[in-house]
Structure formats: structure tokens, C-alpha cells
Design an enzyme around this catalytic site. Structure first.
Site, short mmCIF file in Angstrom:
data_model
loop_
_atom_site.label_atom_id
_atom_site.label_comp_id
_atom_site.label_asym_id
_atom_site.label_seq_id
_atom_site.Cartn_x
_atom_site.Cartn_y
_atom_site.Cartn_z
N GLY A 12 0.83 -1.21 0.00
CA GLY A 12 0.00 0.00 0.00
C GLY A 12 0.86 1.25 0.00
N ARG A 15 0.42 5.72 -1.80
CA ARG A 15 0.00 7.04 -1.27
C ARG A 15 -0.12 6.97 0.25
NH1 ARG A 15 -5.69 7.26 -0.49
NH2 ARG A 15 -6.69 5.34 -1.20
N TYR A 154 -12.57 -2.83 11.60
CA TYR A 154 -11.22 -2.25 11.60
C TYR A 154 -10.50 -2.55 12.92
CZ TYR A 154 -7.67 1.42 10.88
OH TYR A 154 -6.49 2.11 10.72
N LYS A 158 -7.07 -4.74 13.42
CA LYS A 158 -5.82 -4.17 13.95
C LYS A 158 -5.41 -4.87 15.25
CE LYS A 158 -5.14 -1.16 10.67
NZ LYS A 158 -3.98 -1.22 9.78
N ILE A 187 -3.81 10.31 12.00
CA ILE A 187 -2.77 10.86 11.13
C ILE A 187 -3.45 11.54 9.94
CG2 ILE A 187 -0.68 10.26 9.80
CD1 ILE A 187 -0.50 9.51 12.83
P1 NAP Z 1 -4.63 5.36 2.52
O1 NAP Z 1 -4.23 6.76 2.29
O2 NAP Z 1 -6.03 4.93 2.22
O3 NAP Z 1 -3.60 4.39 1.76
C1 NAP Z 1 -3.74 3.01 1.79
C2 NAP Z 1 -3.00 2.42 0.62
O4 NAP Z 1 -3.20 1.00 0.63
C3 NAP Z 1 -3.52 2.94 -0.73
O5 NAP Z 1 -2.44 3.22 -1.57
C4 NAP Z 1 -4.35 1.77 -1.22
O6 NAP Z 1 -4.45 1.67 -2.63
C5 NAP Z 1 -3.56 0.59 -0.68
N1 NAP Z 1 -4.35 -0.63 -0.65
C6 NAP Z 1 -5.64 -0.78 -0.30
N2 NAP Z 1 -6.01 -2.06 -0.43
C7 NAP Z 1 -4.94 -2.75 -0.88
C8 NAP Z 1 -4.70 -4.11 -1.22
N3 NAP Z 1 -5.66 -5.03 -1.14
N4 NAP Z 1 -3.45 -4.47 -1.64
C9 NAP Z 1 -2.48 -3.55 -1.75
N5 NAP Z 1 -2.64 -2.25 -1.45
C10 NAP Z 1 -3.87 -1.84 -1.03
O7 NAP Z 1 -4.41 4.96 4.06
P2 NAP Z 1 -3.40 5.57 5.14
O8 NAP Z 1 -4.14 6.52 5.97
O9 NAP Z 1 -2.12 5.97 4.50
O10 NAP Z 1 -3.16 4.26 6.04
C11 NAP Z 1 -2.05 3.40 5.87
C12 NAP Z 1 -2.06 2.40 7.02
O11 NAP Z 1 -2.02 3.10 8.26
C13 NAP Z 1 -3.32 1.53 7.06
O12 NAP Z 1 -2.99 0.23 7.47
C14 NAP Z 1 -4.15 2.21 8.11
O13 NAP Z 1 -5.08 1.34 8.71
C15 NAP Z 1 -3.08 2.67 9.08
N6 NAP Z 1 -3.49 3.76 9.97
C16 NAP Z 1 -3.86 4.95 9.46
C17 NAP Z 1 -4.23 5.97 10.36
C18 NAP Z 1 -4.63 7.32 9.87
O14 NAP Z 1 -4.99 8.13 10.71
N7 NAP Z 1 -4.58 7.61 8.59
C19 NAP Z 1 -4.24 5.72 11.73
C20 NAP Z 1 -3.86 4.47 12.19
C21 NAP Z 1 -3.47 3.49 11.30
P3 NAP Z 1 -5.51 2.61 -3.47
O15 NAP Z 1 -4.83 3.92 -3.63
O16 NAP Z 1 -5.69 1.91 -4.76
O17 NAP Z 1 -6.76 2.65 -2.65
#
Ligand code: NAP
Length: 247
Positions: A12, A15, A154, A158, A187
Site C-alpha cells: 500500500g 500514497r 477495523y 488491527k 494521522i
Molecule cells: P490510505 O491513504 O487509504 O492508503 C492506503 C494504501 O493501501 C492505498 O495506496 C491503497 O491503494 C492501498 N491498498 C488498499 N487495499 C490494498 C490491497 N488489497 N493491496 C495492496 N494495497 C492496497 O491509508 P493511510 O491513511 O495511508 O493508512 C495506511 C495504514 O495506516 C493503514 O494500514 C491504516 O489502517 C493505518 N493507519 C492509518 C491511520 C490514519 O490516521 N490515517 C491511523 C492508524 C493506522 P488505493 O490507492 O488503490 O486505494
């Protein structure tokens, strides 16, 4: 440079937080492969990584598909001969209150977040076991520790990642492989931008450091866990949330 000549895989990684992690590892000299389901953004991130003077590659690999994951690991070995760092970052949300949550939304989130982490860990750990070294960093969430309204799928995924982290850390430790998890709070990414403004304000009021985290904050912690500076740390979940949850 803390990761010179290491090979890293970030799932992932096209982005959001994953992209920032990929760039951070590359700035420390790692050659980085990113997997994503969106090939255009993955290609563009790979270009940005190469511009930092290291090798980069990308694949349209869906972490939920075990055979695809294994084939993509083999491709990494063909191109880079080794794999030192895995960051299991790919993750999705499909929020709803428990009674309104569909079976499909439950399955989708568990599949990407938890099964995806299992698939990638299993395929990559085979390589790391032969190498007798490796660093695996799993991106969990504070929601997996404290739970949250509307996030049963979710939170369960996690929490599962945290348990998987401890188990794989125990199973792989004797071969010099460290497995740790990072549990971010809120984040600033597209994932949190989807939250209504009033919820964002309520969240801010609960964060002692009075700001949402930046993807760079998480990337810095992942760099530490991917580098030799953390060689005596395994099986841990490190919270990075501006002080929101204090154990
Ligand atoms: P994001 O911006 O939605 O990015 C997620 C990335 O994962 C995207 O590039 C997406 O591709 C890709 N993805 C989705 N399904 C996939 C699959 N089946 N195989 C391969 N890649 C896949 O999310 P983020 O906020 O950066 O989050 C990244 C991680 O941090 C996640 O595990 C999330 O749960 C964790 N997290 C985030 C936060 C927060 O506040 N943002 C807090 C705690 C934990 P597409 O672009 O095609 O959708």
C-alpha cells in the site's frame, strides 16, 4: 545512511502513510519496492523514490491474494536478490455501527488488513528465514487497542495484527528476524480527511500534543524499527498518537 543497500517492501505504498514510509526508507539508502492495487499512483511514487538515487520498483499486487503475493516476492528476488525489510501498511476502512455493518464490509476489512498482513508475512518470512535476518513492521492502529464506535471490523483487524506481531516475533526470533507493530493515532491522510469536521475537532481535544500526526511522524518510527538501531526490540506495539492513549 542507515539502510544503505537494504531492500525494502512497502505494501500500500503508493500514497498516504505508505508512500511517506517508502520515501523515508529510500532517503536512508534502501532500494524500495512498493505494492499497491493502483498501478498509476504506484508508478508515480516509484519514480519519486528513484529520484532519491536508489533503485525502486512497483507491482500491482493485491495483498489479499496469496498466490499473487508469492509471485511478487519471487519477482523482487529476481530483481534485487534479497529482501531485508517488510512494512505491512496496506489497509482500508469500511465503517458502520455493528448492527448496520454488512458481512461484505466485515470481510473486506479483515481480508485486506489482517489476511493481507498474514499473506505478506508468510511469503516474505520464508526469504528472511533463509537469510537469517530481517525486519518486519506491521501498521496497526490505536483503534486495535482501545476500540472505536463504528469500527468493529477495523478494530478487530488491527487487534489481530498486534497478536500476529507477537506470535511471528516469537516464531522468527531465533533466526534474527524482528517483528514489531506501530499503532498510529489520528494521522492526516485521505483516510482521516473523510471524518466529519465535528468529529475531527472532538479528536483534537483528546490529543495532548494538540495536532493530528503527520505521515512523516509514522515514517520516522518505521525507519527506526527497520534499522539496526532497534535490533533488541521485537514483538512490541509502539503507539504514536500525540499522547492520546497512555498505557
Ligand atoms: P490510505 O491513504 O487509504 O492508503 C492506503 C494504501 O493501501 C492505498 O495506496 C491503497 O491503494 C492501498 N491498498 C488498499 N487495499 C490494498 C490491497 N488489497 N493491496 C495492496 N494495497 C492496497 O491509508 P493511510 O491513511 O495511508 O493508512 C495506511 C495504514 O495506516 C493503514 O494500514 C491504516 O489502517 C493505518 N493507519 C492509518 C491511520 C490514519 O490516521 N490515517 C491511523 C492508524 C493506522 P488505493 O490507492 O488503490 O486505494
Amino acid at each position: 545512511m542507515r539502510l544503505k543497500d537494504k531492500t525494502a517492501l512497502v505494501t500500500g505504498g503508493a500514497r498516504g502513510i505508505g508512500r511517506e514510509i517508502a520515501l523515508r526508507l529510500a532517503r536512508e539508502g534502501a532500494n524500495v519496492v512498493i505494492w499497491d492495487i493502483n498501478p498509476e499512483s504506484a508508478k508515480s511514487t516509484a519514480k519519486d523514490i528513484e529520484a532519491l538515487g536508489v533503485k525502486a520498483d512497483y507491482a500491482q499486487t493485491d495483498v489479499t491474494k496469496f498466490n499473487q503475493v508469492e509471485e511478487s516476492v519471487n519477482k523482487i528476488l529476481d530483481n534485487f536478490q534479497k529482501l531485508d525489510i517488510l512494512v505491512n501498511n496496506a489497509g482500508i476502512t469500511k465503517d458502520n455501527l455493528l448492527l448496520r455493518m454488512s458481512e461484505a464490509d466485515w470481510d473486506a476489512v479483515i481480508n485486506v488488513n489482517l489476511k493481507g498482513t498474514f499473506n505478506c508475512t508468510k511469503a516474505v518470512s520464508k526469504v528472511m528465514l533463509k537469510q537469517k535476518s530481517g525486519k518486519i513492521v506491521n501498521i496497526a492502529s490505536i483503534i486495535g487497542i482501545i476500540g472505536n464506535f463504528g469500527q468493529a471490523n477495523y478494530a478487530a483487524s488491527k487487534a489481530g495484527i498486534i497478536a500476529l506481531t507477537k506470535t511471528t516475533a516469537k516464531e522468527l526470533a531465533s533466526r534474527g528476524i524482528c517483528v514489531n507493530a506501530v499503532a498510529p493515532g489520528f494521522i492526516q491522510t485521505e483516510m482521516t480527511a473523510k471524518l466529519p469536521a465535528d468529529i475531527q475537532q472532538k479528536l483534537l481535544a483528546q490529543i495532548p500534543l494538540s495536532r493530528l500526526g503527520k505521515p512523516e511522524d509514522v515514517a520516522n518510527l518505521c525507519l527506526f524499527l527497520a534499522s539496526s538501531e532497534s535490533d533488541y526490540i521485537t514483538g512490541q506495539t509502539i503507539i504514536i498518537d500525540g499522547g492520546m492513549v497512555m498505557a
